[in-house]
Design an enzyme around this catalytic site. Sequence first.
Site, PDB file in Angstrom:
ATOM      1  N   GLU A 213       0.824  -1.223   0.000  1.00  0.00           N
ATOM      2  CA  GLU A 213       0.000   0.000   0.000  1.00  0.00           C
ATOM      3  C   GLU A 213       0.849   1.259   0.000  1.00  0.00           C
ATOM      4  O   GLU A 213       0.500   2.257  -0.635  1.00  0.00           O
ATOM      5  CB  GLU A 213      -0.930   0.010   1.212  1.00  0.00           C
ATOM      6  CG  GLU A 213      -1.956  -1.116   1.224  1.00  0.00           C
ATOM      7  CD  GLU A 213      -1.384  -2.435   1.717  1.00  0.00           C
ATOM      8  OE1 GLU A 213      -0.233  -2.469   2.212  1.00  0.00           O
ATOM      9  OE2 GLU A 213      -2.095  -3.456   1.621  1.00  0.00           O
TER      10      GLU A 213
ATOM     11  N   PHE B 126      -6.029  -0.416   5.197  1.00  0.00           N
ATOM     12  CA  PHE B 126      -4.638  -0.475   4.735  1.00  0.00           C
ATOM     13  C   PHE B 126      -4.280   0.731   3.837  1.00  0.00           C
ATOM     14  O   PHE B 126      -3.187   1.268   3.937  1.00  0.00           O
ATOM     15  CB  PHE B 126      -4.399  -1.794   4.003  1.00  0.00           C
ATOM     16  CG  PHE B 126      -4.980  -2.971   4.758  1.00  0.00           C
ATOM     17  CD1 PHE B 126      -4.622  -3.194   6.074  1.00  0.00           C
ATOM     18  CD2 PHE B 126      -5.918  -3.801   4.172  1.00  0.00           C
ATOM     19  CE1 PHE B 126      -5.181  -4.248   6.792  1.00  0.00           C
ATOM     20  CE2 PHE B 126      -6.483  -4.854   4.889  1.00  0.00           C
ATOM     21  CZ  PHE B 126      -6.112  -5.093   6.195  1.00  0.00           C
TER      22      PHE B 126
END
Lengths: 317, 310
Positions: A60, A85
């Site tokens: 991410e 996330f």
Amino acid sequence: MSGRIFEQRTTREGWGRGLVDLGQKHDDVVVLVSDNTTSTQVHFFEEIFPDRFFQMGISEQNMAGVAAGLSRFGKVPFYVTYSAFGVGRALDQLRVTIGYTPCNVKVGGGHSGISVGPDGATHQMLEDIAIVRAIPNFTVLVPADFDQTRKAVVAAYSIDGPVYIRFGRENVPCVTGPNDPFEVGKAQMMADGNDCTCIAMGQMVSEALLAHDALAEEGIRLRVLNMHTVKPLDEEAIHKAARETGAIVTAEEHQLYGGLGSAVAQVVAANYPVPMDYVAIQDHFGASGQPDELLDAFGLRAVDIVMKVKSTLERKA
Amino acid sequence: MMMNGFPRGHCMSVHERWVAGRLRWSADALEQVARDVRCDILTLLANAGSGHTGGSLSGTDYLTAILFHEAAIDPGQPNWADRDFWHVSNAHVSPLIYSVMAERGYFPLRDLLGFRSFEGHLQGHPSAHDTIGLEVSAGSLGQGLSVAIGVALAAKMDGHPRRCYLCMGDGEQQEGSVWEAAMSAAHYKLDNLLAIIDVNRMQIDGPTDKILNIEPLADKYQAFGWHVINIDGHDMNTILAAFEEARSVKGKPTVILAQTIMGKGWSAIEDDYTWHGRPPTKEEADEALLGLDANYGGWWARLEANGMMP
């Protein structure tokens, strides 16, 4: 509590369809995803525009930075993953690279709220609004249903700067129609009333409408505002609600601290203090369970709004 | 000192413009600029009274070479659409970034005297919002390589000849996000991306091999699918040769491991990690500048007097 019958669709599909709408109009729209293509509904975009679709894997932080780089040279990147996330893991990138520059990056926060269900607390993001709203330069959108999410995605393209769009996994009631206008920063009046206002975001707008109907049977007229834009907040609509209804209850599928309720309270306290209360997650982590069961258990239902409206009215001068 | 390579008033193709954006100065000329940049760094740090000395002096040579030889840029139009991308991810070396930018003509030299001040536009860690010519704000380590990947991907999508130059610190290699990005750059076969790591072997708390060992760096990048070039990061001819080699590599990104000396150019502090985040006093700067055939008062006057804009 029942009465109104709503069609049910997911906000995540609204996100996915909205990206296709944009992709068809604008060659510069690109989409990045982190190993959850179907569950974030960007497979619609991938199928039509494979050359503008980037699979980033489970990384991410890298995805957020890559999106920033794409934005520097004429692309309008939309990156998406679960908000736990995409916001949680990539916060530093959101703050420094995307927010501080600022970069024209759009962030999709999927699987938000407790209604994610069986996956449990790690995947039920309840802090994203508090986090993103605190970063300067960000616009924060929390559309209420399928159609509005689709429109929010399209509207995000026209904003020159970072935008966060929150949506969920499950079917939620369709409270707006495909032809209803959507204006960033303008609260949508869903029902008028003069006794109290419920300012809600996301799927809590539908619960607020059910609360409106139940309270009407008792002669209590509840105004319902769909606050789909948490930042910039429609302060005028909040002032009006405070002045004209004299009591406010907020409703959100988010933690009590830092979310919509906090944002509204800041405006109310600084301008026209009236009794307020908050329907929100009360400083707990979520839990595994069926979405409906969790909304009941964590007090995010029309009945909870009704109770808080009544107790708030008791404090009204 | 400043000039860019653009003949004004001549209608050029994208490719011609891109070529013209490169100064391609000789190694001898670059060494002279690098010496000026080191004088700027010492002067602005002493003037500001805070900032990062060690890494600014270790990265001076290759960053000077990027801006004065290698990258196609036009400081007169920093957002020129066909520019190459350059960015320094270990952005605490802002004295270096700003000094090279000023020498290259992004803004007047005198602005260096506003470093870290509220009145100036040169933040302690770089803000793209405040300083024209920076691509993104930076200061939190481990973020820049990902940004460069985004730029490289956009260039590939557009079939554009743009190259991406991304500088990192060696201590920065301890950030996990660097390795997410390293994996990603190789996966996307980004041969238009060149990373340069300042291997000065020092970080705030001590030598990197004592704090958290990052070696073997060459093996790690090779294993991640990169072409690795190991060089003396203070030898201009070697730096330019490495840039050329990187241009010839196809199908994978290249990383230059620039073996450098923290504090290079001021012998009293070379290899001393306590100078990571410490500025020289004016007296110390004076002493350091003597080694570069300059002095603090004279160099301060040069910066103040020299307000030329491109």
